[in-house]
Design a protein around this motif. Sequence first.
Motif, PDB file in Angstrom:
ATOM      1  N   UNK A   5       6.880  -0.333  -7.821  1.00 22.51           N
ATOM      2  CA  UNK A   5       6.971  -1.407  -6.848  1.00 22.51           C
ATOM      3  C   UNK A   5       7.816  -1.073  -5.640  1.00 22.51           C
ATOM      4  N   UNK A   6       8.548   0.047  -5.673  1.00 15.89           N
ATOM      5  CA  UNK A   6       9.387   0.457  -4.550  1.00 15.89           C
ATOM      6  C   UNK A   6       8.619   1.405  -3.641  1.00 15.89           C
ATOM      7  N   UNK A   7       9.073   1.520  -2.398  1.00 17.57           N
ATOM      8  CA  UNK A   7       8.589   2.581  -1.532  1.00 17.57           C
ATOM      9  C   UNK A   7       9.343   3.861  -1.885  1.00 17.57           C
ATOM     10  N   UNK A   8       8.837   5.021  -1.512  1.00 20.98           N
ATOM     11  CA  UNK A   8       9.571   6.262  -1.796  1.00 20.98           C
ATOM     12  C   UNK A   8      11.000   6.250  -1.240  1.00 20.98           C
ATOM     13  N   UNK A   9      11.193   5.654  -0.051  1.00 21.28           N
ATOM     14  CA  UNK A   9      12.535   5.606   0.523  1.00 21.28           C
ATOM     15  C   UNK A   9      13.471   4.763  -0.344  1.00 21.28           C
ATOM     16  N   UNK A  10      12.973   3.639  -0.830  1.00 21.91           N
ATOM     17  CA  UNK A  10      13.799   2.778  -1.685  1.00 21.91           C
ATOM     18  C   UNK A  10      14.123   3.465  -3.005  1.00 21.91           C
ATOM     19  N   UNK A  58       0.811  -1.211   0.000  1.00 17.98           N
ATOM     20  CA  UNK A  58       0.000   0.000   0.000  1.00 17.98           C
ATOM     21  C   UNK A  58       0.849   1.268   0.000  1.00 17.98           C
ATOM     22  N   UNK A  59       2.139   1.128   0.258  1.00 20.72           N
ATOM     23  CA  UNK A  59       3.036   2.283   0.210  1.00 20.72           C
ATOM     24  C   UNK A  59       3.856   2.320  -1.077  1.00 20.72           C
ATOM     25  N   UNK A  60       3.723   1.295  -1.919  1.00 17.82           N
ATOM     26  CA  UNK A  60       4.577   1.174  -3.094  1.00 17.82           C
ATOM     27  C   UNK A  60       4.165   2.173  -4.175  1.00 17.82           C
ATOM     28  N   UNK A  61       5.146   2.564  -4.962  1.00 15.83           N
ATOM     29  CA  UNK A  61       4.923   3.455  -6.096  1.00 15.83           C
ATOM     30  C   UNK A  61       4.349   2.639  -7.249  1.00 15.83           C
ATOM     31  N   UNK A  62       3.361   3.208  -7.925  1.00 18.20           N
ATOM     32  CA  UNK A  62       2.736   2.532  -9.050  1.00 18.20           C
ATOM     33  C   UNK A  62       2.731   3.392 -10.291  1.00 18.20           C
ATOM     34  N   UNK A  63       2.330   2.785 -11.401  1.00 18.21           N
ATOM     35  CA  UNK A  63       2.274   3.522 -12.664  1.00 18.21           C
ATOM     36  C   UNK A  63       1.224   4.622 -12.594  1.00 18.21           C
ATOM     37  N   UNK A  64       1.587   5.790 -13.081  1.00 17.28           N
ATOM     38  CA  UNK A  64       0.687   6.938 -13.063  1.00 17.28           C
ATOM     39  C   UNK A  64       0.869   7.843 -11.868  1.00 17.28           C
TER      40      UNK A  64
END
Length: 308
Positions: free
Chosen positions: A112-117, A69-75
């Motif tokens: 698929x990464x978190x903002x920190x990653x 739920x924290x992962x970055x997605x397309x868009x």
Amino acid sequence: MIQTPTYSRPEIIASRIAAGALVFLLLAFAGLSSAQTMSVARVTPLAKPAAPAVPGVQSFGPDASNAALEAIGMGDMLRVTVFRNPDLTTEARVSEHGTILFPLIGEVAVVGMTPAQAGERIAQRLKDGKYVVNPEVNVSLAQVNSRQVAVLGAVNKPGRYPIDSQTVHLTDFLAIAGGVSAPGSDHVTVVQTRDGKTTKRDIDLNAIFRDGDLTRNIELAPGDTIYVEKAPMVYIYGEVQKAGAYRLEPHMTVMQALALGGGLTTRGTQRGIRIARHGPDGGVREIDARLTDLVQNDDVIYVKESLF
């Protein structure tokens, strides 16, 4: 012949007092040192062996569902800043390939990464290319488009809202949407798709707030839809103080409905109350009503004028 010095009696007493005081101080100092040693021995804990690391298990951090739920997605729209390098500040939308374009280093895969990653990956690319020495990169989600829940129907602010690890329950999204509006019902419908199958669930909000049944406050997922139905209504007109449409409560009687409308006027009569009711075939029939009769959804209550 050696002469022994003679002392007066006061001098002898004073010397004995001084000697006694010196012995007392020595004994007190020795006792204090022993007590401190014993105290240290009591409070100093024995070193415990470190717990063995279990492969594949993390002691801290969000679980897999929260991480998703924290992962970055397309868009999604990202804002990237580099400490002490304001010229590298960038806002970029994640492409359908899961990448963003960043100055100096080009495309960076972040989906698929978190903002920190994602920030760590950009920092490593900047460092490897020797563009920035020891870069400190911060990535934040300026706008979430990849994981949203739609809130529709009788709410004050219908729309699509992002879902994350802190906003995941049904009541969270109703609160973000401004709550149920005045004509809204206590029953909501949640449409969910899991493993390719679409299901519909009807949930009674009263069971959550009044009865405390938190099992009905379900967790949602990206793509779910909340629909708040319009509440059952009853319509009152004729010789009443405030004609209009009113929300129909469970087991409401004609008397209670008229009370919502302020009661009868001085020209109204209880003998002239009629109800226009929709039948199962879609037709409308008029019936004489008593004050104790139960009201149904979409009933129209008409109060006639008294002839006397």
